[in-house]
Motif scaffolding. Structure first.
Motif, PDB file in Angstrom:
ATOM      1  N   VAL A  80       0.842  -1.201   0.000  1.00 39.73           N
ATOM      2  CA  VAL A  80       0.000   0.000   0.000  1.00 39.73           C
ATOM      3  C   VAL A  80       0.876   1.248   0.000  1.00 39.73           C
ATOM      4  O   VAL A  80       0.626   2.197  -0.755  1.00 39.73           O
ATOM      5  CB  VAL A  80      -0.976  -0.007   1.211  1.00 39.73           C
ATOM      6  N   TYR A  83       2.541   1.703  -3.430  1.00 44.78           N
ATOM      7  CA  TYR A  83       1.555   2.162  -4.406  1.00 44.78           C
ATOM      8  C   TYR A  83       1.211   3.636  -4.186  1.00 44.78           C
ATOM      9  O   TYR A  83       1.180   4.428  -5.121  1.00 44.78           O
ATOM     10  CB  TYR A  83       0.291   1.299  -4.327  1.00 44.78           C
ATOM     11  N   HIS A 105      -8.393   3.296  -7.524  1.00 44.15           N
ATOM     12  CA  HIS A 105      -7.194   2.527  -7.211  1.00 44.15           C
ATOM     13  C   HIS A 105      -7.379   1.012  -7.129  1.00 44.15           C
ATOM     14  O   HIS A 105      -6.379   0.292  -7.095  1.00 44.15           O
ATOM     15  CB  HIS A 105      -6.601   3.030  -5.894  1.00 44.15           C
ATOM     16  N   GLU A 108      -5.555  -1.289  -9.730  1.00 44.60           N
ATOM     17  CA  GLU A 108      -4.088  -1.296  -9.763  1.00 44.60           C
ATOM     18  C   GLU A 108      -3.458  -1.776  -8.470  1.00 44.60           C
ATOM     19  O   GLU A 108      -2.375  -2.359  -8.498  1.00 44.60           O
ATOM     20  CB  GLU A 108      -3.579   0.113 -10.085  1.00 44.60           C
ATOM     21  N   LEU A 109      -4.081  -1.520  -7.339  1.00 47.99           N
ATOM     22  CA  LEU A 109      -3.536  -1.945  -6.052  1.00 47.99           C
ATOM     23  C   LEU A 109      -4.084  -3.333  -5.742  1.00 47.99           C
ATOM     24  O   LEU A 109      -5.194  -3.493  -5.252  1.00 47.99           O
ATOM     25  CB  LEU A 109      -3.905  -0.956  -4.949  1.00 47.99           C
TER      26      LEU A 109
END
Length: 135
Positions: A80, A83, A105, A108-109
């Motif tokens: 986290v 990112y 997000h 992508e996370l």
């Protein structure tokens, strides 16, 4: 009860983080949701916040929230942080909160045990108390 602040070293600095366990209702019943907060430059620095929904599914023992033991590990917190730093979080700034949202997000996370969600934030919104105008 006070939540415990944990420490994590990354990017040549110490980060402090905590995670609060909560529940949200989904199509699978009550599911475990974790509100993760991270600070990178002390208590007055810009905090990072992300809500994580456990990937656990309903089991024969009941709702995931009742039987799920999912909790972020250091590797999840590190992912986290990595990112967020790559997407605009500046932990040295004073005040405020940098929020990682599902809409911007989640795709992508990617975390093995969690998905980014907005369900907890949406559940906290106050309901409207406005009354219709008299006719």
């Amino acid at each position: 009860m006070r939540s415990r602040l944990r420490k994590l070293y990354a990017h040549d600095r110490q980060f402090a983080w905590n995670a609060r366990i909560d529940q949200v209702r989904t199509g699978q019943g009550l599911c475990r949701c974790i509100r993760l907060r991270i600070w990178g430059a002390g208590k007055n620095s810009r905090a990072l916040r992300v809500d994580l929904l456990s990937r656990a599914t309903r089991s024969r023992w009941g709702d995931p929230a009742a039987t799920d033991g999912a909790y972020p590990e250091s590797k999840d917190v590190r992912a986290v942080i990595d990112y967020a730093l790559g997407n605009g979080w500046r932990p040295d700034d004073l005040g405020g909160t940098f929020v990682l949202s599902e809409a911007r997000h989640a795709q992508e996370l990617l975390l093995p045990a969690f998905v980014v969600t907005d369900l907890l934030r949406l559940a906290e919104r106050p309901t409207s108390t406005r009354q219709p105008a008299p006719s």
